[in-house]
Design a protein around this motif. Sequence first.
Motif, PDB file in Angstrom:
ATOM      1  N   TYR A  42       0.749  -1.246   0.163  1.00 45.51           N
ATOM      2  CA  TYR A  42       0.022   0.044   0.156  1.00 45.51           C
ATOM      3  C   TYR A  42       0.996   1.170   0.035  1.00 45.51           C
ATOM      4  O   TYR A  42       1.681   1.263   0.827  1.00 45.51           O
ATOM      5  CB  TYR A  42      -0.886  -0.013   1.221  1.00 45.51           C
ATOM      6  CG  TYR A  42      -1.806   1.285   1.363  1.00 45.51           C
ATOM      7  CD1 TYR A  42      -2.814   1.716   0.397  1.00 45.51           C
ATOM      8  CD2 TYR A  42      -1.455   2.367   2.233  1.00 45.51           C
ATOM      9  CE1 TYR A  42      -3.519   2.593   0.466  1.00 45.51           C
ATOM     10  CE2 TYR A  42      -2.018   3.505   2.332  1.00 45.51           C
ATOM     11  CZ  TYR A  42      -3.211   4.010   1.186  1.00 45.51           C
ATOM     12  OH  TYR A  42      -4.115   4.895   1.403  1.00 45.51           O
ATOM     13  N   TYR A  44       1.447   5.242   0.672  1.00 50.26           N
ATOM     14  CA  TYR A  44       0.931   6.310   1.502  1.00 50.26           C
ATOM     15  C   TYR A  44       1.174   7.635   0.733  1.00 50.26           C
ATOM     16  O   TYR A  44       0.390   8.358   0.531  1.00 50.26           O
ATOM     17  CB  TYR A  44       1.655   6.495   2.757  1.00 50.26           C
ATOM     18  CG  TYR A  44       1.256   5.257   3.728  1.00 50.26           C
ATOM     19  CD1 TYR A  44       0.046   5.381   4.640  1.00 50.26           C
ATOM     20  CD2 TYR A  44       1.873   4.231   3.768  1.00 50.26           C
ATOM     21  CE1 TYR A  44      -0.379   4.485   5.291  1.00 50.26           C
ATOM     22  CE2 TYR A  44       1.501   3.086   4.560  1.00 50.26           C
ATOM     23  CZ  TYR A  44       0.518   3.284   5.564  1.00 50.26           C
ATOM     24  OH  TYR A  44       0.229   2.434   6.324  1.00 50.26           O
ATOM     25  N   GLN A  61       0.056   7.591  -4.376  1.00 51.94           N
ATOM     26  CA  GLN A  61      -0.787   7.647  -3.129  1.00 51.94           C
ATOM     27  C   GLN A  61      -2.117   7.069  -3.398  1.00 51.94           C
ATOM     28  O   GLN A  61      -2.881   7.217  -4.486  1.00 51.94           O
ATOM     29  CB  GLN A  61      -1.030   8.999  -2.656  1.00 51.94           C
ATOM     30  CG  GLN A  61      -1.812   9.008  -1.364  1.00 51.94           C
ATOM     31  CD  GLN A  61      -2.161  10.499  -0.917  1.00 51.94           C
ATOM     32  OE1 GLN A  61      -0.948  11.301  -1.194  1.00 51.94           O
ATOM     33  NE2 GLN A  61      -3.022  10.611  -0.166  1.00 51.94           N
ATOM     34  N   GLY A  62      -2.456   5.942  -2.562  1.00 50.89           N
ATOM     35  CA  GLY A  62      -3.675   5.380  -2.729  1.00 50.89           C
ATOM     36  C   GLY A  62      -3.858   4.146  -3.391  1.00 50.89           C
ATOM     37  O   GLY A  62      -4.933   3.438  -3.482  1.00 50.89           O
ATOM     38  N   GLU A 125     -10.725   7.958  -1.434  1.00 54.04           N
ATOM     39  CA  GLU A 125     -10.370   8.674  -0.441  1.00 54.04           C
ATOM     40  C   GLU A 125     -10.834   8.089   0.814  1.00 54.04           C
ATOM     41  O   GLU A 125     -10.223   7.521   1.942  1.00 54.04           O
ATOM     42  CB  GLU A 125     -10.596  10.011  -0.176  1.00 54.04           C
ATOM     43  CG  GLU A 125      -9.830  10.729  -1.196  1.00 54.04           C
ATOM     44  CD  GLU A 125     -10.013  12.349  -1.100  1.00 54.04           C
ATOM     45  OE1 GLU A 125     -10.789  12.647   0.112  1.00 54.04           O
ATOM     46  OE2 GLU A 125      -9.522  13.214  -1.839  1.00 54.04           O
ATOM     47  N   GLN A 128      -9.036   4.586   1.318  1.00 50.54           N
ATOM     48  CA  GLN A 128      -7.682   4.817   1.682  1.00 50.54           C
ATOM     49  C   GLN A 128      -7.587   5.039   3.325  1.00 50.54           C
ATOM     50  O   GLN A 128      -6.809   4.414   3.927  1.00 50.54           O
ATOM     51  CB  GLN A 128      -7.194   6.094   0.886  1.00 50.54           C
ATOM     52  CG  GLN A 128      -6.819   5.838  -0.667  1.00 50.54           C
ATOM     53  CD  GLN A 128      -6.194   7.284  -1.157  1.00 50.54           C
ATOM     54  OE1 GLN A 128      -5.383   7.888  -0.505  1.00 50.54           O
ATOM     55  NE2 GLN A 128      -6.861   7.625  -2.340  1.00 50.54           N
ATOM     56  N   GLU A 132      -5.631   2.378   5.554  1.00 49.68           N
ATOM     57  CA  GLU A 132      -4.635   2.932   6.643  1.00 49.68           C
ATOM     58  C   GLU A 132      -4.988   2.474   8.066  1.00 49.68           C
ATOM     59  O   GLU A 132      -4.140   2.226   8.716  1.00 49.68           O
ATOM     60  CB  GLU A 132      -4.654   4.368   6.240  1.00 49.68           C
ATOM     61  CG  GLU A 132      -3.832   5.064   5.002  1.00 49.68           C
ATOM     62  CD  GLU A 132      -3.803   6.149   4.597  1.00 49.68           C
ATOM     63  OE1 GLU A 132      -4.046   6.927   5.613  1.00 49.68           O
ATOM     64  OE2 GLU A 132      -3.482   6.709   3.407  1.00 49.68           O
TER      65      GLU A 132
END
Length: 303
Positions: A42, A44, A61-62, A125, A128, A132
């Motif tokens: 993954y 970041y 990212q994502g 988003e 994500q 996370e």
Amino acid sequence: MQPIKKHLSKQDLLPFIIDYKQQRGPDNELPDHIQDWFELVYVYKGKGSFFIDHKFYDMEQGNVFVIPANTIHRAILEQHSSITVTAIFFHGGLSLKELQDDAYHALHLFHTTRQSSTYRIVLNEEQQRTIEQQLERIQEEVSSRQIGYKSAALYTLQLILIMLSRVVQQSNPAIETVPTYTLAPRWMEEILKQLEGTDSLGWNLAQLARSANVSSSHFSRVFKQLTGMNVTQYLMMKRIIAAKQLLTETDDKLSLIAEKCGFDSIPHFYRCFKSMTSYTPATYRHMHHIKRPKLTEMEGIIE
């Protein structure tokens, strides 16, 4: 390029390894390997590119990269750049004692990416934030070692795998059918596609260059720039991967496997296989000839 050696011992805390929020740069890129490990990566923050199987992907990212066992891959970062990732490695035996009436298996996601030959998932988003939080929860459980931490960490990993499987199922564009990293010249893309066939396992650098209509030196230089790998090493890894599959899924004699995978002789096959895996072909077959979910058994789940 040397394949990474990861081993779980009796002293290991969990049936998987997590490298949490590691910052990588050109001098300490994500490791490349073809071991019998399934892998999730993954991203970041930061940007780079990922060479997986025979395709190139942007890495940003994502993104989640879903990498089945025995898949050649390498992250490539530009000079003076860095990227922050969490990587999780585990063996194919990872399971949560699936319910008999639930058509799901922990490796469902990896079979899906293998079938489609696309390995990048782009999360929105909200997704994500969810992944996370789950990765942070795993890290907290591993660090705290409170009662039940192993079960909690494994359960959270399973939630991640289920979430990603649902993202793929519910939104076809989530797994991209076309890589977005386009710096590879067309002739290189065509050659990499050709190398997916078993008929090309015995090819060498000169044959590849001739097929691409470029010089051997130019082919070697471009290949190294794009993938970070030596052509000879890449071809050897392709042969070893094919040999692993035949050793575990067929009862073919070792001499026939060596021939099918493009090795000049049985001694050459033994020598190369042990160098890459630390085992002889016979030992590897004995270790992995066990009952496990096969792709044919997963077809009804994946469709």
